[in-house]
Design an enzyme around this catalytic site. Sequence first.
Site, PDB file in Angstrom:
ATOM      1  N   LYS A  31      49.384  37.838  45.619  1.00  0.00           N
ATOM      2  CA  LYS A  31      48.056  38.201  46.116  1.00  0.00           C
ATOM      3  C   LYS A  31      46.992  37.155  45.796  1.00  0.00           C
ATOM      4  CE  LYS A  31      48.839  43.086  46.505  1.00  0.00           C
ATOM      5  NZ  LYS A  31      48.400  44.427  46.185  1.00  0.00           N
ATOM      6  N   ASN A  32      47.357  36.125  45.022  1.00  0.00           N
ATOM      7  CA  ASN A  32      46.409  35.036  44.802  1.00  0.00           C
ATOM      8  C   ASN A  32      46.306  34.261  46.109  1.00  0.00           C
ATOM      9  OD1 ASN A  32      45.291  32.366  44.080  1.00  0.00           O
ATOM     10  ND2 ASN A  32      45.292  33.260  42.035  1.00  0.00           N
ATOM     11  N   ARG A  33      45.083  33.940  46.500  1.00  0.00           N
ATOM     12  CA  ARG A  33      44.851  33.355  47.820  1.00  0.00           C
ATOM     13  C   ARG A  33      44.799  31.826  47.828  1.00  0.00           C
ATOM     14  NH1 ARG A  33      39.924  37.377  48.560  1.00  0.00           N
ATOM     15  NH2 ARG A  33      39.835  36.872  46.356  1.00  0.00           N
ATOM     16  N   PHE A  34      45.104  31.186  46.689  1.00  0.00           N
ATOM     17  CA  PHE A  34      44.995  29.732  46.605  1.00  0.00           C
ATOM     18  C   PHE A  34      45.842  29.023  47.667  1.00  0.00           C
ATOM     19  CE2 PHE A  34      46.183  25.531  45.118  1.00  0.00           C
ATOM     20  CZ  PHE A  34      44.948  24.990  44.817  1.00  0.00           C
ATOM     21  N   THR A  52      40.147  32.369  43.567  1.00  0.00           N
ATOM     22  CA  THR A  52      41.132  32.813  44.563  1.00  0.00           C
ATOM     23  C   THR A  52      41.946  34.001  44.058  1.00  0.00           C
ATOM     24  OG1 THR A  52      42.765  31.218  43.749  1.00  0.00           O
ATOM     25  CG2 THR A  52      41.320  30.510  45.556  1.00  0.00           C
TER      26      THR A  52
END
Length: 154
Positions: A39-42, A133
């Site tokens: 779920k980290n958007r980096f 992020t």
Amino acid sequence: MLITHPFEPIYDKNSKILILGSLPSVRSRADGFYYGHPKNRFWRLMSALYHEDLKTVEEKKKFLLKYGIALWDVIASCEIENSADSSIRNAVPNDLDRILKNAEIRMIYTNGKAADKLYRKYYHEAAVCLPSTSPANAAWTFEKLLQEWKKILL
């Protein structure tokens, strides 16, 4: 729990920007690479900004070097509960000179307020704080993040 940063920075002599997080999350440490939480958007942001499809760790490493992006974290070791930056205690900073003396870094960016606060505590070079992020930063939609993160484009 005392955590020591488990992996090396990604950079080479052609790196022009440095992006710093605080410390890899539990999931990232288990996966053995930066921003491993699904779920980290980096990585989704990097894919959108540079129009690249990034799935494997090897693809991500090649991508970073191709676009002159150095990636590391502010902290070398600290006490932390799970992945909560707010619980960081007794932090020991990484030696950023390792990158700064061996690459032509033009700008430093921090990924989120926690990384920025830690960075400013230990270093004197200028840095731009970008919104985190992390999935914990739910107030920022992907579209808003994308607009702010466009600053990194060389």
